[in-house]
Scaffold this motif. Structure first.
Motif, PDB file in Angstrom:
ATOM      1  N   LEU A 302     -19.161   1.142   1.137  1.00 38.47           N
ATOM      2  CA  LEU A 302     -17.983   0.776   0.386  1.00 38.47           C
ATOM      3  C   LEU A 302     -17.239   1.871  -0.446  1.00 38.47           C
ATOM      4  CD1 LEU A 302     -19.037  -2.482  -1.224  1.00 38.47           C
ATOM      5  CD2 LEU A 302     -17.269  -2.298   0.306  1.00 38.47           C
ATOM      6  N   LEU A 303     -18.112   2.737  -1.127  1.00 37.37           N
ATOM      7  CA  LEU A 303     -17.527   3.800  -1.525  1.00 37.37           C
ATOM      8  C   LEU A 303     -16.490   4.665  -0.869  1.00 37.37           C
ATOM      9  CD1 LEU A 303     -20.498   4.243  -4.113  1.00 37.37           C
ATOM     10  CD2 LEU A 303     -18.419   3.624  -4.736  1.00 37.37           C
ATOM     11  N   VAL A 304     -17.250   5.231   0.339  1.00 29.70           N
ATOM     12  CA  VAL A 304     -16.662   6.282   1.125  1.00 29.70           C
ATOM     13  C   VAL A 304     -15.523   5.766   1.798  1.00 29.70           C
ATOM     14  CG1 VAL A 304     -17.034   7.679   3.059  1.00 29.70           C
ATOM     15  CG2 VAL A 304     -18.804   7.714   1.278  1.00 29.70           C
ATOM     16  N   ARG A 305     -15.597   4.424   2.537  1.00 29.71           N
ATOM     17  CA  ARG A 305     -14.705   3.799   3.374  1.00 29.71           C
ATOM     18  C   ARG A 305     -13.423   3.318   2.499  1.00 29.71           C
ATOM     19  NH1 ARG A 305     -17.423   0.235   7.482  1.00 29.71           N
ATOM     20  NH2 ARG A 305     -18.890  -0.148   5.652  1.00 29.71           N
ATOM     21  N   HIS A 306     -13.854   3.151   1.223  1.00 33.48           N
ATOM     22  CA  HIS A 306     -12.715   2.149   0.571  1.00 33.48           C
ATOM     23  C   HIS A 306     -12.312   2.891  -0.822  1.00 33.48           C
ATOM     24  CE1 HIS A 306     -13.133  -0.677   3.740  1.00 33.48           C
ATOM     25  NE2 HIS A 306     -14.112  -1.236   3.113  1.00 33.48           N
ATOM     26  N   TYR A 307     -13.158   2.721  -1.674  1.00 36.34           N
ATOM     27  CA  TYR A 307     -12.894   2.966  -3.111  1.00 36.34           C
ATOM     28  C   TYR A 307     -12.441   4.637  -3.231  1.00 36.34           C
ATOM     29  CZ  TYR A 307     -14.100  -1.634  -4.500  1.00 36.34           C
ATOM     30  OH  TYR A 307     -14.190  -2.943  -4.741  1.00 36.34           O
ATOM     31  N   ASN A 308     -12.775   5.417  -2.344  1.00 38.59           N
ATOM     32  CA  ASN A 308     -12.510   6.778  -2.518  1.00 38.59           C
ATOM     33  C   ASN A 308     -11.641   7.141  -1.526  1.00 38.59           C
ATOM     34  OD1 ASN A 308     -14.498   7.145  -4.362  1.00 38.59           O
ATOM     35  ND2 ASN A 308     -16.219   7.498  -2.825  1.00 38.59           N
ATOM     36  N   ARG A 309     -10.924   6.254  -0.961  1.00 33.52           N
ATOM     37  CA  ARG A 309      -9.733   6.673   0.113  1.00 33.52           C
ATOM     38  C   ARG A 309      -8.554   5.772  -0.338  1.00 33.52           C
ATOM     39  NH1 ARG A 309     -12.427   6.603   5.917  1.00 33.52           N
ATOM     40  NH2 ARG A 309     -10.468   7.454   6.400  1.00 33.52           N
ATOM     41  N   GLY A 310      -7.502   6.277   0.374  1.00 32.36           N
ATOM     42  CA  GLY A 310      -5.857   5.745   0.169  1.00 32.36           C
ATOM     43  C   GLY A 310      -5.314   6.218  -0.947  1.00 32.36           C
ATOM     44  N   VAL A 311      -3.857   6.034  -0.813  1.00 33.97           N
ATOM     45  CA  VAL A 311      -2.878   6.614  -1.307  1.00 33.97           C
ATOM     46  C   VAL A 311      -2.337   5.641  -2.372  1.00 33.97           C
ATOM     47  CG1 VAL A 311      -0.806   8.152  -1.418  1.00 33.97           C
ATOM     48  CG2 VAL A 311      -2.602   8.424   0.185  1.00 33.97           C
ATOM     49  N   LEU A 312      -2.212   5.828  -3.714  1.00 30.71           N
ATOM     50  CA  LEU A 312      -1.351   5.229  -4.537  1.00 30.71           C
ATOM     51  C   LEU A 312      -0.316   5.527  -5.217  1.00 30.71           C
ATOM     52  CD1 LEU A 312      -1.133   2.182  -6.325  1.00 30.71           C
ATOM     53  CD2 LEU A 312      -2.690   3.509  -8.097  1.00 30.71           C
ATOM     54  N   LYS A 313       0.995   5.037  -5.226  1.00 26.25           N
ATOM     55  CA  LYS A 313       2.105   5.263  -6.038  1.00 26.25           C
ATOM     56  C   LYS A 313       2.364   4.318  -6.994  1.00 26.25           C
ATOM     57  CE  LYS A 313       3.957   7.800  -1.883  1.00 26.25           C
ATOM     58  NZ  LYS A 313       5.298   7.881  -0.930  1.00 26.25           N
ATOM     59  N   LEU A 314       2.382   4.937  -8.316  1.00 24.41           N
ATOM     60  CA  LEU A 314       2.286   3.811  -9.477  1.00 24.41           C
ATOM     61  C   LEU A 314       3.496   4.477 -10.300  1.00 24.41           C
ATOM     62  CD1 LEU A 314       0.793   1.543 -10.632  1.00 24.41           C
ATOM     63  CD2 LEU A 314      -0.542   3.326 -11.938  1.00 24.41           C
ATOM     64  N   ALA A 315       4.402   3.496 -10.232  1.00 25.05           N
ATOM     65  CA  ALA A 315       5.767   3.893 -11.450  1.00 25.05           C
ATOM     66  C   ALA A 315       5.991   2.334 -12.077  1.00 25.05           C
ATOM     67  CB  ALA A 315       6.808   4.079 -10.508  1.00 25.05           C
ATOM     68  N   SER A 329      -4.024   2.145   2.376  1.00 24.57           N
ATOM     69  CA  SER A 329      -5.528   2.762   2.598  1.00 24.57           C
ATOM     70  C   SER A 329      -5.285   3.294   3.919  1.00 24.57           C
ATOM     71  CB  SER A 329      -6.336   1.275   2.586  1.00 24.57           C
ATOM     72  OG  SER A 329      -5.959   0.601   3.910  1.00 24.57           O
ATOM     73  N   ASP A 330      -6.434   4.124   3.901  1.00 23.70           N
ATOM     74  CA  ASP A 330      -6.579   4.733   5.385  1.00 23.70           C
ATOM     75  C   ASP A 330      -7.772   4.874   6.094  1.00 23.70           C
ATOM     76  OD1 ASP A 330      -7.235   8.218   3.837  1.00 23.70           O
ATOM     77  OD2 ASP A 330      -8.053   6.072   3.444  1.00 23.70           O
ATOM     78  N   PRO A 331      -8.491   3.773   5.813  1.00 23.40           N
ATOM     79  CA  PRO A 331      -9.916   3.978   6.748  1.00 23.40           C
ATOM     80  C   PRO A 331      -9.743   3.576   7.943  1.00 23.40           C
ATOM     81  CG  PRO A 331      -9.995   2.414   4.629  1.00 23.40           C
ATOM     82  CD  PRO A 331      -8.828   2.965   4.806  1.00 23.40           C
ATOM     83  N   CYS A 340      -4.710  -1.362   4.974  1.00 21.80           N
ATOM     84  CA  CYS A 340      -4.206  -2.459   4.296  1.00 21.80           C
ATOM     85  C   CYS A 340      -2.769  -1.592   3.330  1.00 21.80           C
ATOM     86  CB  CYS A 340      -5.059  -3.105   3.421  1.00 21.80           C
ATOM     87  SG  CYS A 340      -4.365  -3.853   1.857  1.00 21.80           S
ATOM     88  N   GLU A 341      -1.861  -2.287   3.339  1.00 17.04           N
ATOM     89  CA  GLU A 341      -0.683  -1.830   2.550  1.00 17.04           C
ATOM     90  C   GLU A 341      -0.613  -2.892   1.458  1.00 17.04           C
ATOM     91  OE1 GLU A 341       2.766  -0.369   4.459  1.00 17.04           O
ATOM     92  OE2 GLU A 341       1.663   0.714   6.060  1.00 17.04           O
ATOM     93  N   ALA A 342      -0.478  -2.689   0.175  1.00 18.49           N
ATOM     94  CA  ALA A 342      -0.299  -3.521  -0.954  1.00 18.49           C
ATOM     95  C   ALA A 342       1.071  -2.908  -1.770  1.00 18.49           C
ATOM     96  CB  ALA A 342      -1.578  -3.681  -1.798  1.00 18.49           C
ATOM     97  N   THR A 343       1.884  -4.171  -2.163  1.00 21.48           N
ATOM     98  CA  THR A 343       2.750  -3.643  -3.045  1.00 21.48           C
ATOM     99  C   THR A 343       2.981  -4.554  -4.200  1.00 21.48           C
ATOM    100  OG1 THR A 343       4.574  -4.697  -1.802  1.00 21.48           O
ATOM    101  CG2 THR A 343       4.346  -2.762  -1.216  1.00 21.48           C
ATOM    102  N   PHE A 344       3.124  -4.034  -5.558  1.00 19.86           N
ATOM    103  CA  PHE A 344       3.471  -4.865  -6.713  1.00 19.86           C
ATOM    104  C   PHE A 344       4.692  -4.450  -7.306  1.00 19.86           C
ATOM    105  CE2 PHE A 344       3.133  -5.517 -11.145  1.00 19.86           C
ATOM    106  CZ  PHE A 344       2.867  -6.545 -11.242  1.00 19.86           C
ATOM    107  N   GLY A 345       5.608  -5.156  -7.648  1.00 18.71           N
ATOM    108  CA  GLY A 345       6.804  -5.057  -8.687  1.00 18.71           C
ATOM    109  C   GLY A 345       7.014  -5.690  -9.528  1.00 18.71           C
ATOM    110  N   GLY A 346       7.361  -5.377 -10.888  1.00 17.34           N
ATOM    111  CA  GLY A 346       7.768  -6.162 -12.229  1.00 17.34           C
ATOM    112  C   GLY A 346       7.224  -5.675 -13.170  1.00 17.34           C
ATOM    113  N   ILE A 347       7.205  -6.374 -14.292  1.00 20.11           N
ATOM    114  CA  ILE A 347       6.763  -6.104 -15.523  1.00 20.11           C
ATOM    115  C   ILE A 347       5.286  -6.022 -15.694  1.00 20.11           C
ATOM    116  CG2 ILE A 347       6.608  -6.758 -17.990  1.00 20.11           C
ATOM    117  CD1 ILE A 347       9.655  -7.880 -17.239  1.00 20.11           C
ATOM    118  N   TRP A 348       4.727  -4.937 -16.272  1.00 19.82           N
ATOM    119  CA  TRP A 348       3.153  -4.801 -16.308  1.00 19.82           C
ATOM    120  C   TRP A 348       2.945  -4.329 -18.036  1.00 19.82           C
ATOM    121  CZ3 TRP A 348      -0.799  -6.520 -13.697  1.00 19.82           C
ATOM    122  CH2 TRP A 348      -1.878  -6.304 -14.217  1.00 19.82           C
ATOM    123  N   PRO A 349       1.969  -5.171 -18.522  1.00 20.25           N
ATOM    124  CA  PRO A 349       1.274  -6.467 -18.187  1.00 20.25           C
ATOM    125  C   PRO A 349       2.119  -7.332 -18.253  1.00 20.25           C
ATOM    126  CG  PRO A 349       0.451  -5.899 -20.279  1.00 20.25           C
ATOM    127  CD  PRO A 349       1.428  -4.572 -19.834  1.00 20.25           C
TER     128      PRO A 349
END
Length: 506
Positions: A302-315, A329-331, A340-349
């Motif tokens: 889990l750690l190697v294939r998922h939690y330590n991989r992938g690119v996040l762009k946070l704005a 994600s890039d596994p 997987c590709e995930a997006t979120f848009g709006g007011i946080w929190p």
């Protein structure tokens, strides 16, 4: 007071004509249709009590009294306004019932899905909710799944069903209702036919209700005398149920978006393997989540294939700012299918996720499929949402908080080689393996070995391997391989010694 509060929100609930809603006089054994309900969940009506034959017609009458027969007369843009418009609250019906007649619950669901060309098309634009402290079990849970709204696009009916983390939603197979003392073959056959017919009718309505096949399977597999109560974030995500009343991560990280992808995978690709584990209830009282697995292998995977991989762009900026976040994600998809590709848009929190579009997370996979989730999906799939809500409330969840943890102990051997690879210790010992997810969205895995003397050796597997707090690296020691095929060794950077253990026991 409740009505004034709802209208003051400037929501579409004011368009429902709430002043027209009156409680209908119920039969002694029938459900009650009461005005109002949980204001935060947007409930303009509450259904409480046992569901019995005749309740579907009374449900129609209650909706007619509260909404009217011509919803467009005074508010022609009602549908457009409540469907995710900023600042609105989706009108919902709160449910609080131990169940009752499944056949009648299905007829009540028809009122919300317009299956029988009901008198008001506005009925098809109403959600369902289970408030804190309420329960919706058995036949009530089937009615709960009818909450939703019709879209104009190819997606068809969109689910709108909300469960408070401190509410209870439970499913089971229909039972055989036979009068006491009457167990003739004819009576049993008749009761069995009724139960099977009800399952058939539910199956026939799966598309209308957006009732996933995996949930139907789980429901049928649960004996009538038992109850499968929804308890994890992963179950809610794959069955398209929003969970509210939870804390929100104080700061979003890449690991939170990995959790979103994990929550989505079993729903979009139900054939996937280990990620379905949370739906198989391996985390029940009699077995830990990792029971029957080699924790080290599984956790490191889990750690190697998922939690330590992938690119996040946070704005998203400071709290209250409108912004966007995207994660890719890039596994290797051939390896585990996450990709997987995930997006979120709006007011946080989100101060009140229910005030506008609760399902703000969009997830897609290269192998096909798109899914929308609420912000509960930022937590790992096996998170028990009732525990999380009870422990941390609805505020900001700090990075060091424990979201979920599990552990088990095994007997193994503790082995030490010195810096020259000379064997110095080889004793039977006890090991406790623990997996913990934090408020930062990350997975922390530790193996704690207790020697016969009481001394402890603690190995950390949270991305960077450690031994008793010192960095460590995997090492091959020829003499260790002579002790068994599954001996794993880690070299302590501080002492130069290597600690080894028999991995086959994990």
């Amino acid at each position: 007071m409740l009505f004034r509060h709802l209208k003051a929100r400037g929501s579409v609930l004011a368009a429902l004509g709430l002043n027209l809603l009156v409680a209908l006089a119920p039969r002694a054994d029938a459900a009650e249709f009461l005005p109002g309900g949980d204001a935060e969940l947007g409930c303009f009506m509450t259904i409480r009590g046992q569901i019995v034959p005749g309740d579907a017609e009374r449900f129609r009458d209650a909706l007619t009294k509260s909404i009217g027969t011509n919803p467009y007369r005074d508010n022609p843009d009602f549908i457009a306004r409540f469907d995710g418009g900023a600042g609105t609250v989706v009108p919902r019906i709160c449910l609080d019932s131990a169940g009752g007649s499944l056949a009648e619950a299905l007829r009540m669901s028809d009122v919300l899905t317009n299956r029988q060309s009901e008198r008001s098309s506005l009925n098809t634009a109403i959600g369902t909710a289970v408030a804190a402290g309420a329960r919706c079990h058995s036949a009530c849970a089937v009615l709960f799944m009818a909450g939703g709204s019709e879209s104009e696009g190819p997606a068809g009916r969109l689910p709108n069903r909300v469960l408070h983390a401190q509410g209870s939603l439970g499913f089971h197979a229909p039972g055989l209702t036979i009068p006491d003392g009457n167990y003739t073959a004819e009576a049993v056959d008749k009761a069995f036919t009724v139960a099977v017919r009800s399952i058939g009718e539910l199956s026939d309505r799966q598309a209308d209700l957006r009732f996933p096949a995996t949930l139907l399977n789980r429901m049928v597999a649960t004996p009538p005398q038992e109850m499968y109560v929804l308890s994890t974030v992963g179950e809610a995500a794959q069955w398209m149920i929003d969970v509210v009343g939870l804390p929100h991560p104080a700061r979003l990280t890449r690991a939170h978006f990995v959790n979103v992808c994990l929550n989505t995978q079993s729903a979009l690709m139900p054939a996937t393997s280990y990620l379905e584990s949370y739906a198989n209830r391996l985390d029940g009282p009699d077995s830990g989540f990792f029971a029957g697995r080699r924790l080290g292998d599984y956790a490191e995977g889990l750690l190697v294939r998922h939690y330590n991989r992938g690119v996040l762009k946070l704005a998203l900026g400071a709290p209250g700012d409108f912004g966007t976040a995207s994660f890719v994600s890039d596994p290797d998809p051939a390896e585990d299918g996450l990709n997987c590709e995930a997006t979120f848009g709006g007011i946080w929190p989100q101060a009140n996720p229910l005030a506008d579009n609760n399902r703000r997370l969009a997830v897609s996979f290269s192998r096909g499929g798109v899914m929308f989730l609420d912000q509960a999906a930022f937590y790992p799939p096996w998170t028990r949402f009732a525990d999380l809500s009870r422990e941390y409330g609805t505020g900001a969840l700090q990075a060091e908080a424990t979201v979920w943890s599990d552990s088990r102990s095994v007997n193994t051997r503790c082995i030490v080689f010195d810096a020259n690879d000379t064997l110095t210790d080889n004793d039977a010992c006890r090991a406790v393996e623990t997996a913990r997810f934090t408020g930062a969205g990350e997975m922390v895995v530790t193996l704690s070995f207790t020697w016969p003397s009481g001394a402890k050796t603690v190995i950390g597997l949270d991305g960077d391997q450690t031994i008793n707090g010192n960095s460590a690296t995997s090492d091959y020691i020829a003499a260790a391989s002579d002790l068994g095929d599954q001996i794993t060794c880690l070299r302590n950077s501080a002492s130069g010694n290597a600690f080894c253990f028999d991995r086959i026991r994990f």
